[in-house]
Design a protein around this motif. Sequence first.
Motif, PDB file in Angstrom:
ATOM      1  N   GLU A 111       0.850  -1.196   0.000  1.00  0.00           N
ATOM      2  CA  GLU A 111       0.000   0.000   0.000  1.00  0.00           C
ATOM      3  C   GLU A 111       0.873   1.229   0.000  1.00  0.00           C
ATOM      4  N   GLY A 112       0.457   2.225  -0.749  1.00  0.00           N
ATOM      5  CA  GLY A 112       1.191   3.481  -0.761  1.00  0.00           C
ATOM      6  C   GLY A 112       2.380   3.494  -1.701  1.00  0.00           C
ATOM      7  N   GLU A 113       2.554   2.451  -2.509  1.00  0.00           N
ATOM      8  CA  GLU A 113       3.685   2.460  -3.439  1.00  0.00           C
ATOM      9  C   GLU A 113       3.574   3.644  -4.407  1.00  0.00           C
ATOM     10  N   HIS A 114       2.354   3.943  -4.787  1.00  0.00           N
ATOM     11  CA  HIS A 114       2.099   5.114  -5.631  1.00  0.00           C
ATOM     12  C   HIS A 114       0.696   5.606  -5.342  1.00  0.00           C
ATOM     13  N   GLU A 115       0.477   6.903  -5.516  1.00  0.00           N
ATOM     14  CA  GLU A 115      -0.841   7.449  -5.159  1.00  0.00           C
ATOM     15  C   GLU A 115      -1.953   6.878  -6.044  1.00  0.00           C
ATOM     16  N   ASP A 116      -1.608   6.431  -7.252  1.00  0.00           N
ATOM     17  CA  ASP A 116      -2.633   5.858  -8.122  1.00  0.00           C
ATOM     18  C   ASP A 116      -2.669   4.329  -8.075  1.00  0.00           C
ATOM     19  N   ARG A 117      -1.919   3.754  -7.144  1.00  0.00           N
ATOM     20  CA  ARG A 117      -1.969   2.297  -6.983  1.00  0.00           C
ATOM     21  C   ARG A 117      -3.396   1.875  -6.655  1.00  0.00           C
ATOM     22  N   THR A 118      -3.818   0.751  -7.240  1.00  0.00           N
ATOM     23  CA  THR A 118      -5.160   0.254  -6.926  1.00  0.00           C
ATOM     24  C   THR A 118      -5.038  -0.935  -5.971  1.00  0.00           C
ATOM     25  N   ALA A 262       9.333  -0.446  -6.966  1.00  0.00           N
ATOM     26  CA  ALA A 262       8.198  -0.209  -7.863  1.00  0.00           C
ATOM     27  C   ALA A 262       8.536  -0.600  -9.298  1.00  0.00           C
ATOM     28  N   PHE A 263       9.790  -0.368  -9.686  1.00  0.00           N
ATOM     29  CA  PHE A 263      10.259  -0.758 -11.014  1.00  0.00           C
ATOM     30  C   PHE A 263      11.457  -1.689 -10.839  1.00  0.00           C
ATOM     31  N   HIS A 264      11.854  -2.375 -11.880  1.00  0.00           N
ATOM     32  CA  HIS A 264      12.978  -3.311 -11.720  1.00  0.00           C
ATOM     33  C   HIS A 264      14.318  -2.581 -11.605  1.00  0.00           C
ATOM     34  N   PHE A 265      14.292  -1.251 -11.759  1.00  0.00           N
ATOM     35  CA  PHE A 265      15.530  -0.488 -11.592  1.00  0.00           C
ATOM     36  C   PHE A 265      15.500   0.354 -10.323  1.00  0.00           C
ATOM     37  N   GLY A 266      14.456   0.201  -9.509  1.00  0.00           N
ATOM     38  CA  GLY A 266      14.355   0.992  -8.286  1.00  0.00           C
ATOM     39  C   GLY A 266      13.035   1.716  -8.192  1.00  0.00           C
ATOM     40  N   ASP A 267      13.001   2.749  -7.351  1.00  0.00           N
ATOM     41  CA  ASP A 267      11.747   3.481  -7.148  1.00  0.00           C
ATOM     42  C   ASP A 267      11.730   4.835  -7.848  1.00  0.00           C
ATOM     43  N   ASP A 268      12.844   5.240  -8.440  1.00  0.00           N
ATOM     44  CA  ASP A 268      12.954   6.585  -8.990  1.00  0.00           C
ATOM     45  C   ASP A 268      12.352   6.651 -10.394  1.00  0.00           C
ATOM     46  N   MET A 269      11.152   7.168 -10.463  1.00  0.00           N
ATOM     47  CA  MET A 269      10.444   7.201 -11.726  1.00  0.00           C
ATOM     48  C   MET A 269      11.166   8.030 -12.794  1.00  0.00           C
ATOM     49  N   ALA A 270      12.032   8.927 -12.331  1.00  0.00           N
ATOM     50  CA  ALA A 270      12.760   9.772 -13.285  1.00  0.00           C
ATOM     51  C   ALA A 270      13.659   8.931 -14.198  1.00  0.00           C
ATOM     52  N   LYS A 271      14.030   7.728 -13.719  1.00  0.00           N
ATOM     53  CA  LYS A 271      14.900   6.866 -14.537  1.00  0.00           C
ATOM     54  C   LYS A 271      14.133   6.040 -15.569  1.00  0.00           C
ATOM     55  N   LEU A 272      12.810   6.134 -15.520  1.00  0.00           N
ATOM     56  CA  LEU A 272      12.002   5.257 -16.377  1.00  0.00           C
ATOM     57  C   LEU A 272      12.336   5.428 -17.870  1.00  0.00           C
ATOM     58  N   ASP A 273      12.676   6.655 -18.259  1.00  0.00           N
ATOM     59  CA  ASP A 273      12.990   6.903 -19.677  1.00  0.00           C
ATOM     60  C   ASP A 273      14.121   6.011 -20.193  1.00  0.00           C
ATOM     61  N   ASP A 274      15.027   5.610 -19.285  1.00  0.00           N
ATOM     62  CA  ASP A 274      16.139   4.755 -19.720  1.00  0.00           C
ATOM     63  C   ASP A 274      15.676   3.332 -20.040  1.00  0.00           C
ATOM     64  N   TYR A 275      14.532   2.957 -19.479  1.00  0.00           N
ATOM     65  CA  TYR A 275      14.108   1.551 -19.555  1.00  0.00           C
ATOM     66  C   TYR A 275      12.810   1.319 -20.333  1.00  0.00           C
ATOM     67  N   ALA A 276      12.084   2.395 -20.582  1.00  0.00           N
ATOM     68  CA  ALA A 276      10.717   2.159 -21.072  1.00  0.00           C
ATOM     69  C   ALA A 276      10.210   3.235 -22.018  1.00  0.00           C
ATOM     70  N   TRP A 277       9.349   2.810 -22.949  1.00  0.00           N
ATOM     71  CA  TRP A 277       8.523   3.726 -23.737  1.00  0.00           C
ATOM     72  C   TRP A 277       7.188   3.828 -23.032  1.00  0.00           C
ATOM     73  N   HIS A 278       6.879   5.021 -22.546  1.00  0.00           N
ATOM     74  CA  HIS A 278       5.637   5.210 -21.798  1.00  0.00           C
ATOM     75  C   HIS A 278       4.955   6.479 -22.288  1.00  0.00           C
ATOM     76  N   GLY A 279       3.826   6.795 -21.700  1.00  0.00           N
ATOM     77  CA  GLY A 279       3.005   7.903 -22.194  1.00  0.00           C
ATOM     78  C   GLY A 279       3.714   9.241 -22.292  1.00  0.00           C
ATOM     79  N   ASP A 280       4.724   9.459 -21.465  1.00  0.00           N
ATOM     80  CA  ASP A 280       5.380  10.768 -21.457  1.00  0.00           C
ATOM     81  C   ASP A 280       6.582  10.865 -22.397  1.00  0.00           C
ATOM     82  N   ASN A 281       7.025   9.734 -22.954  1.00  0.00           N
ATOM     83  CA  ASN A 281       8.171   9.849 -23.871  1.00  0.00           C
ATOM     84  C   ASN A 281       7.953   9.148 -25.217  1.00  0.00           C
ATOM     85  N   SER A 282       6.745   8.672 -25.442  1.00  0.00           N
ATOM     86  CA  SER A 282       6.531   7.788 -26.605  1.00  0.00           C
ATOM     87  C   SER A 282       6.126   8.511 -27.875  1.00  0.00           C
TER      88      SER A 282
END
Lengths: 419, 435
Positions: A111-118, A262-282
């Motif tokens: 619980e609480g991993e992210h504010e939009d976690r269900t 939260a991610f396989h590289f840690g909790d820092d969402m700022a690093k997501l661009d290195d690992y993923a194509w997502h809504g904010d960089n796609s």
Amino acid sequence: MKSIHLILICSAAIVLVGIAAFADDSESAKSPAAKAPAKFTNSTPTPSQWELPSTHRLFVSKKIHEIVTKKSGPESADGMKDYEEVAPKANQAKYKMIALKGGEFLMGSPEGEHEDRTDDEGPQKKVQIEPFWIGQTEIPWALYKPFYENGIARNKDGSLLAAEKDKEVTVRGKQRKKAVKDALARGDSDNIVDVVSQPTPQYHDMFGSGEHASDLNYPAMCTTHHAASKFCQWLSAQTGHFYRLPTEAEWEYACRAGTKTAFHFGDDMAKLDDYAWHGDNSEFTYYPVAKKKPNPWGLYDMHGNVAEWVLDGFSEGYRDTIKDGAVNPWNISLTRYPRIVKGGSWDQNPDECRSAARMQSIKDWKDTDPQVPKSIWYHTDGQFIGFRIVRPLKTPSAEEMHVYWNTDWWDPTRNAEDL
Amino acid sequence: MSETNNSNRRKFVKTATAATAVAGFPHIGRAEIGSSNTIKVGLIGCGGRGTGAATQALKSDDKVKLWAMADAFPEKIEGPLKTLGAAFGKERVEVEKSRQFTGLDAFEKLAASDVDVILMATPPGYRPSMLRKCIEAGKHVFAEKPMAIDMAGIHHLMETAKIADEKKLAIQHGYCWRYSPANRVGFDKALSGELGRITSFVGTYLGGTVRALAPDATQPEGMGDVEWQLRNWINFEWLSGGPLLEQCIHAVDKMAWAMGDVAPIAAFGNGGRGQRRDAGNVYDNYSITYEYPGNIFCQIQQRQYSNSFNENVSRIICEGGTVVGPWKVSTKDPKGKTNWKYRAEKGVEQNMYQTCHNEFFANLRAGKIVNSCEFMANSTAVGILGREAAHTGQRITWDDLWATSEDQAPDNPPMDGKMPIPAPPVPGTDALAKA
């Protein structure tokens, strides 16, 4: 649509209710569907505890099982190695499987991993995973195109329309029935790959915009759960290795690769661009597989790019029923919707790409399919849905294989779920 | 048939929704649909699309009942009836044997039955004559695209449009993308001027083969010409109009939409049979340039090839950016960077086929009669303009086209009737048929 059959999952029991058999004009639909009710007494029923679906097609799975058992593989996890294989029916396209030796991991998110976690991401459970191989990448068009562009006349359920390959069939009525019967009888190993149900020709552009659908390194998209399962069967038939979709537990185990963040590289969402194509960089589209950094076990695009089908259906409270130490739990679904896709996609927010995040499939993913019954092969509006495959170390029985490949077969009641 | 009033067509959308009743004409029976009555719906053409339309009609309004079904072939009724019955139940799908009509006159029998609304999803070659019959019988109609396959059909529709107005009957069109919530927002971004002047439209419909006859397929012994061609209708000009009309008309209609539904000036282009080697006579590819007022040139590319590049995208090119659709509706800035994406509002219907029927039945309930027959006929004629340009190899003007009334086939030939298959058109040899 009151006739959708339901799976009720009570604590440690799965009860199938309300399976109604509707006749249909297609030959295949006359086969007995699952004979309800079937009751299971443990929380993780094995496929052998199932009523067999689509029994008239069991001969195909049996034939493939024969082929698989003839081919030797490692006896234990110690002998497992990564391997590369070619698909003969896919113009010798190659794919790589990564060996994972299994073990225990904590499934779900706190619980609480992210504010939009269900809430359905929890409660977290300790789960045992048996050894398996998993695709290094999402299945690309290179492998998927020859599967759907198979050039063979087929019934709506994907079975062969006639014995004669590459021949458009214009027979009707009794003649047609005979042709279908002949085709079904031809279960010899020479053509078993073609006998596997495969997509029918598209009557309409089923990939939405069709964007990059001709680019072989892009992941296949717009696939239905059924199509992805049949792809696994098709690939198994031609390679002699048993492939299927991963369970959600297997998928998450592979994605986390030993991490609890939260991610396989840690909790820092700022690093997501290195690992993923997502809504904010796609830039509102998907990308060739394996263009970003892999996870610690060498798997690409576990977060983002296309979201990935897993075997499981979704039902409220299912997580609560998993006992700590359960071996590869699988929430079997006999309905078409909702099922689970994992990993998030190019079309989703970064947090929706977390390891524990999950999305439920909905019928709206077929909105722009103009016909009824809707195609069982394509999600016309699912440009963000793909899949990757797994191969368990332990070869299951023919019946179990059949279940893995047929959790969503052509059936009038299920087809009504699309409406 | 009237060939006047070309000037009115310059803005053909202006007349599309205006429903003006001519005083003194009697209104026939079932035109009025109250706010709470059961609406009895009849389906003509029980294929996948027709079954889809029936599904949407049933979902649009709790008191819609599927009441009658018609198809040329008896075996086409049972499957859809079961599919719909399974989904909606017997109280909503109440098609007694006596209201299941088959044969080539099935549509006439259905039109003469006690249905209030007719859904029409038959091969487009039949559309003008079938629509006329339904309107004469006093029914409201949903008609799939395209509306006709030749100019004789278009002229016929223009008359039908007037008759429908006189009888206060609604005709809902099946240019589905016009009902797409996403594309309505996207197109509005261009049409509102938000992105500056619209400078062009590029529409593609490059897909795989659609129910193409196999190269060696032949007419079975004992089967009549008409029956065989009807069973394989997509492969024959007189039934489908060819793929620019039958399928790519969606791209053509989106171009018309982006151009504000003004009439084009002319069209020129190419087409042919690149992969097809079958007994049918339709082309499998078209590439058309449309000229519009204001020095605007639009491009439409159509293709049904296997093992080739596929794309189905509309691009409205404006001075200040591009609107992309019809899937993943978004805008790009002049440098090509995506700067807006359509996001569906939660809980709002996004299925365009459903929106079409929701609006159709809600309008009928409210007594609002929308007759889009003339609009549909015009949009279809834009498709015919491009097709004729490719078939002849000439630049053809809109006015030239409207001066013709080519009629490709008799209205309703018998099932066992003779229907020789004309050779596919040869550009540079074939001329624009005058009649």
